[in-house]
Design an enzyme around this catalytic site. Sequence first.
Site, PDB file in Angstrom:
ATOM      1  N   GLU A 118       3.808  -5.058   7.566  1.00 17.14           N
ATOM      2  CA  GLU A 118       2.893  -4.077   8.146  1.00 17.14           C
ATOM      3  C   GLU A 118       3.191  -3.771   9.609  1.00 17.14           C
ATOM      4  O   GLU A 118       3.021  -2.654  10.080  1.00 17.14           O
ATOM      5  CB  GLU A 118       1.435  -4.564   8.031  1.00 17.14           C
ATOM      6  CG  GLU A 118       0.860  -4.572   6.633  1.00 17.14           C
ATOM      7  CD  GLU A 118       1.204  -5.802   5.809  1.00 17.14           C
ATOM      8  OE1 GLU A 118       2.059  -6.602   6.235  1.00 17.14           O
ATOM      9  OE2 GLU A 118       0.613  -5.963   4.722  1.00 17.14           O
ATOM     10  N   GLY A 153       0.516  -5.360   0.849  1.00 19.04           N
ATOM     11  CA  GLY A 153      -0.614  -5.528  -0.073  1.00 19.04           C
ATOM     12  C   GLY A 153      -0.190  -6.200  -1.370  1.00 19.04           C
ATOM     13  O   GLY A 153      -0.976  -6.915  -2.004  1.00 19.04           O
ATOM     14  N   GLU A 210      -0.241  -9.742  -0.670  1.00 16.26           N
ATOM     15  CA  GLU A 210      -1.642 -10.188  -0.522  1.00 16.26           C
ATOM     16  C   GLU A 210      -2.296 -10.374  -1.890  1.00 16.26           C
ATOM     17  O   GLU A 210      -3.048 -11.320  -2.123  1.00 16.26           O
ATOM     18  CB  GLU A 210      -2.416  -9.173   0.330  1.00 16.26           C
ATOM     19  CG  GLU A 210      -1.973  -9.224   1.791  1.00 16.26           C
ATOM     20  CD  GLU A 210      -2.577  -8.115   2.631  1.00 16.26           C
ATOM     21  OE1 GLU A 210      -2.387  -6.935   2.278  1.00 16.26           O
ATOM     22  OE2 GLU A 210      -3.257  -8.431   3.621  1.00 16.26           O
ATOM     23  N   ALA A 239       0.840  -1.195   0.000  1.00 15.73           N
ATOM     24  CA  ALA A 239       0.000   0.000   0.000  1.00 15.73           C
ATOM     25  C   ALA A 239       0.878   1.249   0.000  1.00 15.73           C
ATOM     26  O   ALA A 239       2.017   1.219   0.467  1.00 15.73           O
ATOM     27  CB  ALA A 239      -0.894  -0.005   1.224  1.00 15.73           C
TER      28      ALA A 239
END
Length: 663
Positions: free
Chosen positions: A537, A514, A517, A470
């Site tokens: 994270e 992300g 992911e 992100a």
Amino acid sequence: MKVEDIKKILVVGAGTMGHGIAEIAAISGYKVYLSDISQDILNNALERIRWSLSKLQERGQIKESVDTIMSRITTIVGLDKTVSDADFSIEASTERMDIKRQVFSKLDELLPSHAILATNTSSLPITKIAEATKRPDKVVGMHFFNPPVLMQLVEVMKGDKTSDETAKVTYDLAKKFGKQPIMINKDVPGYVVNRILGQINVASCVLVEKKVADYREVDAVARYKLGFPMGVYELIDYTGVDVAYYVSKSREELGIRDDIPICSLIEQKFKNNELGVKTGKGFYTYPAPGKYVKPELPKELADKLNPVLILAGAVNEAARLLREGIASRDDIDLGVRLGLGLPKGIFQYADELGIDNVIKALEDLKALSGYSVFSPDPLLTQMVGENKLGIKTGSGFYTYGKVEEKKLNTLIIRIEPPLAWIILNRPERLNALNPELVSELDKSLDELEGRSDVRVVIITGNGRAFSAGADVSSFITLRPIDVIRLRTLRNVVNKIALYTKPIIAGINGFALGGGLELAMACDIRIASEVAQLGQPEINIGVIPGAGGTQRLPRLVGKGKAKLMIYTGDMVSADDAYKMGLVDLIVPANRFEEEVRRVALKIAEKSPISLLAAKLAIELGYESNIWTGQTLESTLFGLLFTTKDVEEGVKAFLEKRKPQFKGE
Ligand code: NAD
């Protein structure tokens, strides 16, 4: 003459090939004369034919009784007036020019003037054999493969004087025999298939001699990356090192190539009497002489060597045959598939590998060996000049769907039917996932889902990263409620997880947060050897928010997932592979080609069965084994209502590649 005019067929020579050819002719309903030099040999041949027919009968592959078929065969010692009503002869005597010429001169004398005289020679020039007759226009090559009863391919080859009619009748007769003929328009030593195989062997030898790879690596790449039924050296062991040795020895005599010395590896084995399966040892060791067991080759042996190096010489040879009008593209590809048992034709391989890569490989092989045979054929150079590089540019030896490239603000969408690439394109920010990128990704996935020319989607990144996650810079201004509402990435990830087309993550570099992911939701993860993966994270005080805490433990187990998430540490591609986080590792310098190769293999399958497999795995995995199996059997049953299954079964029986339409 037409093929319908043929009633009686004479087969000369009742050895390995002759008895099989006589058997096929008799099965096909022809009266057959079978000639050899002694009655003992002929009796032995009859026994072998009877044995083979009884096997075919057991398998329900012949309609008539063994006796009926046998009754069509008459044996003859030598050649005399008895055969003077034969309409077509196929000579399969010993591979010696003097014997063949003697036989042909006799046949010319005995057979009616309309009769065609074919030879099954593997290596002798048809033109020279024809010179022994007064009907060179009616002499033709008709090359069966061993064993003739089982092998589908027949190469029909013209000599310098063979008429079109002769070639056509021979071609049609091969069809009447239930075979698949290919037409070779000029007298070239080795026909098509063995010339192409010869070049695979030459390149494979250079690679081992020059220590680019060892022979097991060559074989592993041939088997696992190119889908050969046997490795190159495995096949040499199987057919006999001595056979390979003598074929190379006679190369000069045949005028195939003059600057290629005999392969030192083969020469060495030959001198040590390590002849392969027949002596119990060749390149591999077998349990006993004559006892074949498939050599074991670990998959990892296929990781290093570039597959194009094995095939480049063969592509070059095929290009020359095509450019010189010796055979057509389709016939060459058919020959390679049926004669060598390869899953694809040589031109299909070339288009997949990329013609530019073939040329690069030829240059490498030439630099290694100095052999002029590796100088790129003008046809290949011309294709590169015209940007006909194969599938990736939409045309090569074959034409594919039109390649389209669309540049959005944050993505490049490249449609290369049957594949589509979604390339995350914010390289200066390591392809960080900002809202615009996520939204463009979402829309692009929807668009590609609707296109029937796209069978497999690949997500990859431009530059050093797949995606570093992100875009943290946008986090500062977010309130908790905004974060909970910020479902966009999660939605896209879930869309990928249940996407109706296979979707591959091509992890070219960093896949973090992300980014990882996203990759974990894809069906398959192929990582470059330089990739690094992580869920960092925790380092900024949060946790993965788009499925990371759920998908990571499912892939690698709870302990390892916790280790990665708690520490925020990155793992190397190698470690990720060992844990099961990625499914395949490929060299960085061939990343795109390797991903394309896997994707194309999947794209050949039925889109409906791929979807069914995906649903059964994904949904079944998240329920229990009983629900999962019920879903599986329901989908299994449903698939039987598709046209693709019909096509799949039909193609299997016809020993061809299925053309699935997704219907
Ligand atoms: P083979 O040695 O098994 O059979 C040859 C037969 O020809 C022998 O039975 C021999 O007695 C007979 N013969 C010799 N002189 C003769 C004559 N004057 N008249 C009648 N018969 C005579 O050999 P093969 O493997 O069957 O090969 C035969 C031909 O087929 C060769 O030209 C070979 O190059 C070609 N070929 C062989 C293969 C293969 O895999 N074995 C494949 C394709 C083509």
